[in-house]
Design an enzyme around this catalytic site. Sequence first.
Site, mmCIF file in Angstrom:
data_model
loop_
_atom_site.group_PDB
_atom_site.id
_atom_site.type_symbol
_atom_site.label_atom_id
_atom_site.label_comp_id
_atom_site.label_asym_id
_atom_site.label_seq_id
_atom_site.Cartn_x
_atom_site.Cartn_y
_atom_site.Cartn_z
ATOM 1 N N SER A 18 0.779 -1.391 -0.003
ATOM 2 C CA SER A 18 0.252 -0.158 0.073
ATOM 3 C C SER A 18 0.848 1.179 0.107
ATOM 4 C CB SER A 18 -0.531 -0.533 1.171
ATOM 5 O OG SER A 18 -1.852 0.806 1.032
ATOM 6 N N ASP A 65 -6.313 2.547 -3.466
ATOM 7 C CA ASP A 65 -7.270 2.320 -2.266
ATOM 8 C C ASP A 65 -7.396 2.742 -1.628
ATOM 9 O OD1 ASP A 65 -5.940 1.460 -0.321
ATOM 10 O OD2 ASP A 65 -6.259 -0.360 0.218
#
Length: 445
Positions: free
Chosen positions: A102, A244
């Site tokens: 991430s 995301d």
Amino acid sequence: MGRLFGTDGLRGLANAELSPELAMSLAVAAADVLFEQTEGVRPTAVLGRDPRASGEMLEAAVAAGLASAGADVLRVGVLPTPAVAHLVSDLGASCGVMISASHNPMPDNGIKLFAAGGTKLPDEVEDRIAARMAGGGDDRPVGDRIGRIRDVPGALDRYLDHLLLATPQRLEGLRVVVDCAHGAASTVAPEVYERAGAEVIAVNADPDGLNINDGCGSTHIEVVRDAVLEYGADLGIAHDGDADRCLAVDADGQVVDGDQIMAILAVAMSESGELVDNVLVTTVMSNLGLHLAMREQGVDVRTTAVGDRYVLAELRAGGYALGGEQSGHVVLPAHATTGDGLLTALRLMARVVATGQPLSKLAGVMRRLPQVLVNVRVGDKAAVAAASSVAEAVAEVERELGETGRVLLRPSGTEQLVRVMVEAPSHETAEDAARRLADVVAAAG
């Protein structure tokens, strides 16, 4: 030994804490647990990654582990995490694996798992996988029962089409800067925003495997802010390495965080009748300003523990339509099974175009209260939680603030730390209260 999985999968320094051997062992154990009910049916697993260099190595290890457990592996290459989640459902796969850390720096990497349908795994299933890893695996299949590994043609287009179908308004006339963090959004974000009709200026969209999140993306919002001002754009969007999450800046360069994005979308969805039971789900870390703004709009805010998995669980339990985190993870369950930064950005930009109002005016639906967070290192978190002195100090500050502020004490899940958070009408008031509480916590722990 602590819990193997964190709030968003497993992460660590690639080739050290997160080695190929560990990745392969995890894949085998996950297959054993997730495919227990697929006897007689050949399971399939969607496998994607972000562009960091170690992803190539870990992708090979995970693919080998899954195939050795008898699963056919559907490689989709470099795509955002929400794309992998979507493709698990779209392709009817038995599970999904995303290799990404991430927003973490390049030396790190991680593994996220999705169940059939593209949903994140509950804690108890992750714990069963960890236990299976510790206990060793069963006999492996041989011969024609060994899984096959193949690439999925058109995976990117499937995801693009899905995003465009979920966008309620064309974006013609909108100039947007998008910071792709040299990550998984680098190809898909500029393309989908352009296909939706926007004029797109892409920055940090040239991943080389080493530059992901390097001074850019949602953790360095100043980069997209400066680009918005330089190019005279209507707004800017910043993604993290696996796309995301989404943060934004308005035309004046003011940051629009996840709380404000949720407020804008909640108002839009309430007006359109999409906001089920007029409920917004967020975590305890969301700013009190969001709660106050939603109260004025007639929207009920439900709070969960920190972590998008807990937001997702509450959304599913109540059948609600919108939830997320201050960090920019926003979930729209009618269109996605997990946080999707590109979907969030498309819906936000669609609202700007539909209303004809600049993002700054839309974001004005809520006022962020000053928030001060102090991390207090302690010897015993449990002692702090049980201390009457801490409870009395918290009650005193809450009486001082009344409805104009908020106090939250939260023990760290991985360290002997207690996080003291105070929101108040002014930064000075919040800082004074947080420091007083931090002193009491330190003395108690």
